[in-house]
Structure formats: C-alpha cells, structure tokens
Design a protein around this motif. Structure first.
Motif, PDB file in Angstrom:
ATOM      1  N   PHE A 104       0.808  -1.253  -0.031  1.00  0.00           N
ATOM      2  CA  PHE A 104      -0.023   0.089   0.161  1.00  0.00           C
ATOM      3  C   PHE A 104       0.894   1.357  -0.035  1.00  0.00           C
ATOM      4  O   PHE A 104       1.386   1.780   1.135  1.00  0.00           O
ATOM      5  N   ASP A 105       1.306   1.606  -1.208  1.00  0.00           N
ATOM      6  CA  ASP A 105       2.288   2.946  -1.407  1.00  0.00           C
ATOM      7  C   ASP A 105       1.904   4.103  -0.667  1.00  0.00           C
ATOM      8  O   ASP A 105       2.774   4.811  -0.200  1.00  0.00           O
ATOM      9  N   ASP A 106       0.572   4.422  -0.490  1.00  0.00           N
ATOM     10  CA  ASP A 106       0.159   5.688   0.215  1.00  0.00           C
ATOM     11  C   ASP A 106      -0.005   5.563   1.844  1.00  0.00           C
ATOM     12  O   ASP A 106      -0.094   6.557   2.586  1.00  0.00           O
ATOM     13  N   ALA A 107       0.417   4.305   2.285  1.00  0.00           N
ATOM     14  CA  ALA A 107       0.318   4.165   3.765  1.00  0.00           C
ATOM     15  C   ALA A 107       1.490   4.599   4.246  1.00  0.00           C
ATOM     16  O   ALA A 107       2.656   4.147   3.970  1.00  0.00           O
ATOM     17  N   ARG A 108       1.488   5.148   5.513  1.00  0.00           N
ATOM     18  CA  ARG A 108       2.581   5.494   6.435  1.00  0.00           C
ATOM     19  C   ARG A 108       2.790   4.032   7.398  1.00  0.00           C
ATOM     20  O   ARG A 108       4.202   4.040   7.302  1.00  0.00           O
ATOM     21  N   ASN A 109       1.820   3.466   7.938  1.00  0.00           N
ATOM     22  CA  ASN A 109       2.129   2.234   8.604  1.00  0.00           C
ATOM     23  C   ASN A 109       1.625   1.121   7.865  1.00  0.00           C
ATOM     24  O   ASN A 109       0.504   1.268   6.881  1.00  0.00           O
ATOM     25  N   CYS A 110       1.942   0.055   8.029  1.00  0.00           N
ATOM     26  CA  CYS A 110       1.630  -1.155   7.322  1.00  0.00           C
ATOM     27  C   CYS A 110       1.550  -1.266   5.740  1.00  0.00           C
ATOM     28  O   CYS A 110       0.980  -1.692   4.841  1.00  0.00           O
ATOM     29  N   ARG A 111       2.654  -0.425   5.184  1.00  0.00           N
ATOM     30  CA  ARG A 111       2.815  -0.342   3.981  1.00  0.00           C
ATOM     31  C   ARG A 111       2.917  -1.598   3.169  1.00  0.00           C
ATOM     32  O   ARG A 111       2.600  -1.744   2.073  1.00  0.00           O
ATOM     33  N   GLU A 112       3.604  -2.537   3.862  1.00  0.00           N
ATOM     34  CA  GLU A 112       3.852  -3.962   3.312  1.00  0.00           C
ATOM     35  C   GLU A 112       3.324  -5.056   4.123  1.00  0.00           C
ATOM     36  O   GLU A 112       3.796  -5.060   5.417  1.00  0.00           O
ATOM     37  N   LEU A 113       2.419  -5.671   3.794  1.00  0.00           N
ATOM     38  CA  LEU A 113       1.580  -6.641   4.436  1.00  0.00           C
ATOM     39  C   LEU A 113       2.286  -7.992   3.980  1.00  0.00           C
ATOM     40  O   LEU A 113       2.392  -7.986   2.788  1.00  0.00           O
ATOM     41  N   ALA A 114       2.615  -8.758   4.860  1.00  0.00           N
ATOM     42  CA  ALA A 114       2.926 -10.364   4.399  1.00  0.00           C
ATOM     43  C   ALA A 114       1.851 -10.977   5.026  1.00  0.00           C
ATOM     44  O   ALA A 114       0.738 -10.639   5.619  1.00  0.00           O
ATOM     45  N   PRO A 115       1.612 -12.278   4.500  1.00  0.00           N
ATOM     46  CA  PRO A 115       0.206 -13.061   4.726  1.00  0.00           C
ATOM     47  C   PRO A 115       0.275 -13.366   6.347  1.00  0.00           C
ATOM     48  O   PRO A 115       1.352 -13.546   6.770  1.00  0.00           O
ATOM     49  N   ILE A 116      -0.875 -13.623   6.782  1.00  0.00           N
ATOM     50  CA  ILE A 116      -1.136 -13.712   8.318  1.00  0.00           C
ATOM     51  C   ILE A 116      -0.365 -14.793   8.574  1.00  0.00           C
ATOM     52  O   ILE A 116      -0.239 -15.181   9.869  1.00  0.00           O
ATOM     53  N   LYS A 117      -0.394 -15.870   7.650  1.00  0.00           N
ATOM     54  CA  LYS A 117       0.233 -17.134   8.232  1.00  0.00           C
ATOM     55  C   LYS A 117       1.508 -17.030   8.796  1.00  0.00           C
ATOM     56  O   LYS A 117       2.030 -18.028   9.521  1.00  0.00           O
ATOM     57  N   GLY A 118       2.318 -15.942   8.398  1.00  0.00           N
ATOM     58  CA  GLY A 118       3.652 -15.604   8.987  1.00  0.00           C
ATOM     59  C   GLY A 118       3.593 -15.577  10.627  1.00  0.00           C
ATOM     60  O   GLY A 118       4.812 -15.699  11.393  1.00  0.00           O
ATOM     61  N   LEU A 119       2.354 -14.960  11.127  1.00  0.00           N
ATOM     62  CA  LEU A 119       2.396 -14.721  12.401  1.00  0.00           C
ATOM     63  C   LEU A 119       1.855 -15.871  13.117  1.00  0.00           C
ATOM     64  O   LEU A 119       2.118 -16.499  14.047  1.00  0.00           O
ATOM     65  N   ALA A 120       1.217 -16.951  12.324  1.00  0.00           N
ATOM     66  CA  ALA A 120       0.607 -18.048  12.866  1.00  0.00           C
ATOM     67  C   ALA A 120       1.715 -19.074  12.944  1.00  0.00           C
ATOM     68  O   ALA A 120       1.599 -20.104  13.799  1.00  0.00           O
ATOM     69  N   ASP A 121       2.741 -18.810  12.066  1.00  0.00           N
ATOM     70  CA  ASP A 121       3.735 -19.960  12.045  1.00  0.00           C
ATOM     71  C   ASP A 121       4.543 -20.047  13.391  1.00  0.00           C
ATOM     72  O   ASP A 121       5.485 -20.633  13.544  1.00  0.00           O
ATOM     73  N   GLN A 122       4.577 -18.453  13.972  1.00  0.00           N
ATOM     74  CA  GLN A 122       5.437 -18.523  15.494  1.00  0.00           C
ATOM     75  C   GLN A 122       4.952 -19.574  16.459  1.00  0.00           C
ATOM     76  O   GLN A 122       5.361 -20.672  16.582  1.00  0.00           O
ATOM     77  N   ASN A 123       3.857 -18.856  17.292  1.00  0.00           N
ATOM     78  CA  ASN A 123       3.412 -19.716  18.257  1.00  0.00           C
ATOM     79  C   ASN A 123       1.881 -19.839  18.320  1.00  0.00           C
ATOM     80  O   ASN A 123       1.259 -20.233  19.559  1.00  0.00           O
ATOM     81  N   LEU A 124       1.443 -19.216  17.442  1.00  0.00           N
ATOM     82  CA  LEU A 124      -0.237 -19.323  17.366  1.00  0.00           C
ATOM     83  C   LEU A 124      -0.753 -20.139  16.303  1.00  0.00           C
ATOM     84  O   LEU A 124      -0.177 -19.894  15.071  1.00  0.00           O
ATOM     85  N   SER A 125      -1.567 -20.800  16.249  1.00  0.00           N
ATOM     86  CA  SER A 125      -2.215 -21.910  15.252  1.00  0.00           C
ATOM     87  C   SER A 125      -3.010 -20.677  14.411  1.00  0.00           C
ATOM     88  O   SER A 125      -3.526 -19.766  14.828  1.00  0.00           O
ATOM     89  N   MET A 126      -3.267 -20.930  13.016  1.00  0.00           N
ATOM     90  CA  MET A 126      -3.943 -20.255  12.532  1.00  0.00           C
ATOM     91  C   MET A 126      -5.584 -20.265  13.017  1.00  0.00           C
ATOM     92  O   MET A 126      -6.333 -19.380  12.829  1.00  0.00           O
ATOM     93  N   GLU A 127      -6.161 -21.367  13.270  1.00  0.00           N
ATOM     94  CA  GLU A 127      -7.089 -21.645  13.799  1.00  0.00           C
ATOM     95  C   GLU A 127      -7.509 -20.537  15.118  1.00  0.00           C
ATOM     96  O   GLU A 127      -8.467 -19.841  15.166  1.00  0.00           O
ATOM     97  N   THR A 128      -6.536 -20.374  16.030  1.00  0.00           N
ATOM     98  CA  THR A 128      -6.476 -19.656  17.083  1.00  0.00           C
ATOM     99  C   THR A 128      -6.359 -18.210  16.929  1.00  0.00           C
ATOM    100  O   THR A 128      -7.218 -17.442  17.482  1.00  0.00           O
ATOM    101  N   LEU A 129      -5.530 -17.677  15.819  1.00  0.00           N
ATOM    102  CA  LEU A 129      -5.629 -16.540  15.359  1.00  0.00           C
ATOM    103  C   LEU A 129      -6.942 -16.121  14.749  1.00  0.00           C
ATOM    104  O   LEU A 129      -7.430 -14.890  15.091  1.00  0.00           O
ATOM    105  N   THR A 130      -7.603 -16.791  14.153  1.00  0.00           N
ATOM    106  CA  THR A 130      -8.868 -16.567  13.579  1.00  0.00           C
ATOM    107  C   THR A 130      -9.724 -16.505  14.436  1.00  0.00           C
ATOM    108  O   THR A 130     -10.701 -15.482  14.539  1.00  0.00           O
ATOM    109  N   ARG A 131      -9.982 -17.123  15.440  1.00  0.00           N
ATOM    110  CA  ARG A 131     -10.843 -17.060  16.515  1.00  0.00           C
ATOM    111  C   ARG A 131     -10.384 -16.005  17.569  1.00  0.00           C
ATOM    112  O   ARG A 131     -11.534 -15.148  17.827  1.00  0.00           O
TER     113      ARG A 131
END
Length: 244
Positions: free
Chosen positions: A69-96
């Motif tokens: 998102f070129d116009d964004a000051r924050n969060c200009r580059e978003l990566a797939p949310i699964k990158g967060l889930a890959d740490q210590n949260l399952s995708m099911e937990t993150l979705t919930r």
C-alpha cells in the motif's frame, strides 16, 4: 488523496516523542471515561454514513499474500497472516481471537463486522508486517468530500510483527502481548478512535493486563461515532419493560 495516521500499541516503558500529537485530535474530557476521536487533516473519520452516532457494516479479511500500500505510512507492506501463525499461534487460534476482537466492538456500538475471503475486497485488512518493527500498527485512509466535519474511512490496515512472541490470555508477563487485547486496540484505531492518554482505557497507548474489556472511555468514544449496539438497546428495552 488519502491521509494516514501513526497508531501503535506501546509497551509500558516505551515512549516516542510526539506520539500523541495528532493534528486537531479531539479530547472529550479527562477522567475515567475519557476518549479521543481521530482527527485527520482537521476531520473526524468513521465508517459508513458521515454522521456521528450512525452505525456501519464493515468487512475484514486476512492478508493471504504479500500486499503493498504505497500511500500508507504504517503497514505499507503486508505479509500473509500465516507468518504470524507460524510463530506460536495456530491459524485456528488467530482466526478465533481476531473474530473475538471484532465482536468486542460490535456488541458495544452500532457496528457489524463480517469476514470476507479476498483481502482486496475488504474494508479492514489484517496481516503480518512485511518489514517487522515495533509490535502492532494501524493505518487509516479516508475518502474525499467531507460532510459536516466528518470524512468516510476508505480503508484500514492492521499489521502485527511476526518476529514478536504473542500469547493468548493474561499471565502477568507484559513483555509478551495478548493477541486479542492488541487486536482490540488496533481495531479501535481502524474504526476512528485515538489514544486518550497513557492508561485507563483499552485505547490508551500503554499495554496493560488490568482489564480485558472495553472501559468507560472506550465505550463513550465508539458510541459517539456509531451509536449504541443492538445488545445495549435490547437491555435498555428490557429494563424499561421491567420498570413498568
């Protein structure tokens, strides 16, 4: 032309000069029920009708691919949310936990949220940070043509650091943030609320484990923007009926 805000949830001891210096930010009043509405370029911002106290229906989606998102000051580059889930949260937990965070706001004001599958079609996009920094940020952009001092929010982004450790629930360790509490805070920015100060509300800029629900100021702020929720109106009607 879109405008953006810097909105982050901070650790207890972290201070950034000028963090609260949003141009024209509105403070309702001091005290236990203080709140602050976002003002961007001199205008309040909200979803839906450009009228305070009127509800809105808002969609959200998880980023499932790299987005920029070129116009964004924050969060200009978003990566797939699964990158967060890959740490210590399952995708099911993150979705919930994400759904639960949206529901906190939904049941407290005239808002309804629904998840969609395509992030390109969503009003609010939640993803991992493409360039990790801090903990979590939000970005708000608005549509042109203000009306009565209010601009309609056009899109909001919420991005979380995939390199940070996250947890579910409070355990007293304030160095590891509860994912639901963090999302509630960032969603608050995404719907038009600012930091009212350092503490006392979910929208305050210091992370706390003193409470896990919206506080009086949070409620006053979101209801000023979107009015009361259906649950509140039902309880009011029930109370009126019982008193007759």
């Amino acid at each position: 032309m879109r405008s953006t805000i810097r909105a982050c949830l901070l650790a207890r001891a972290l201070a950034i000069p000028g963090l609260l210096a949003f141009a024209g930010a509105l403070v309702a009043h001091d005290g236990d029920d203080a709140y602050r509405l976002l003002e961007l370029d001199g205008y309040k911002v909200k979803w839906g009708d450009q009228e305070l106290g009127v509800g809105a229906s808002v969609s959200y989606a998880f980023a499932d691919r790299a987005l920029r998102f070129d116009d964004a000051r924050n969060c200009r580059e978003l990566a797939p949310i699964k990158g967060l889930a890959d740490q210590n949260l399952s995708m099911e937990t993150l979705t919930r936990e994400t759904a639960a965070a949206f529901q906190v706001w939904e049941r407290s004001a005239g808002l309804s949220f629904h998840q969609v599958s395509d992030a390109r079609e969503a009003d609010i996009v939640v993803g991992a940070q493409g360039r990790p920094r801090g903990r979590a940020f939000a970005n708000v952009s608005y549509a042109p043509d203000p009306q009565d001092g209010v601009r309609a929010i056009d899109q909001a982004l919420v991005c979380l650091n995939p390199e940070q450790e996250w947890k579910v629930g409070f355990d007293g360790d304030k160095d590891v943030y509860d994912i639901r509490y963090t999302l509630i805070h960032e969603i608050g920015h995404a719907i038009g609320l600012d930091h009212p100060g350092p503490s006392g509300q979910v929208m305050a800029f210091r992370y706390t484990e003193a409470f896990d629900e919206l506080q009086p100021g949070d409620l006053r702020g979101v209801r000023r923007l979107y009015g009361y929720g259906s649950d509140d109106l039902a309880r009011r009607d029930a109370g009126d009926d019982a008193s007759r």
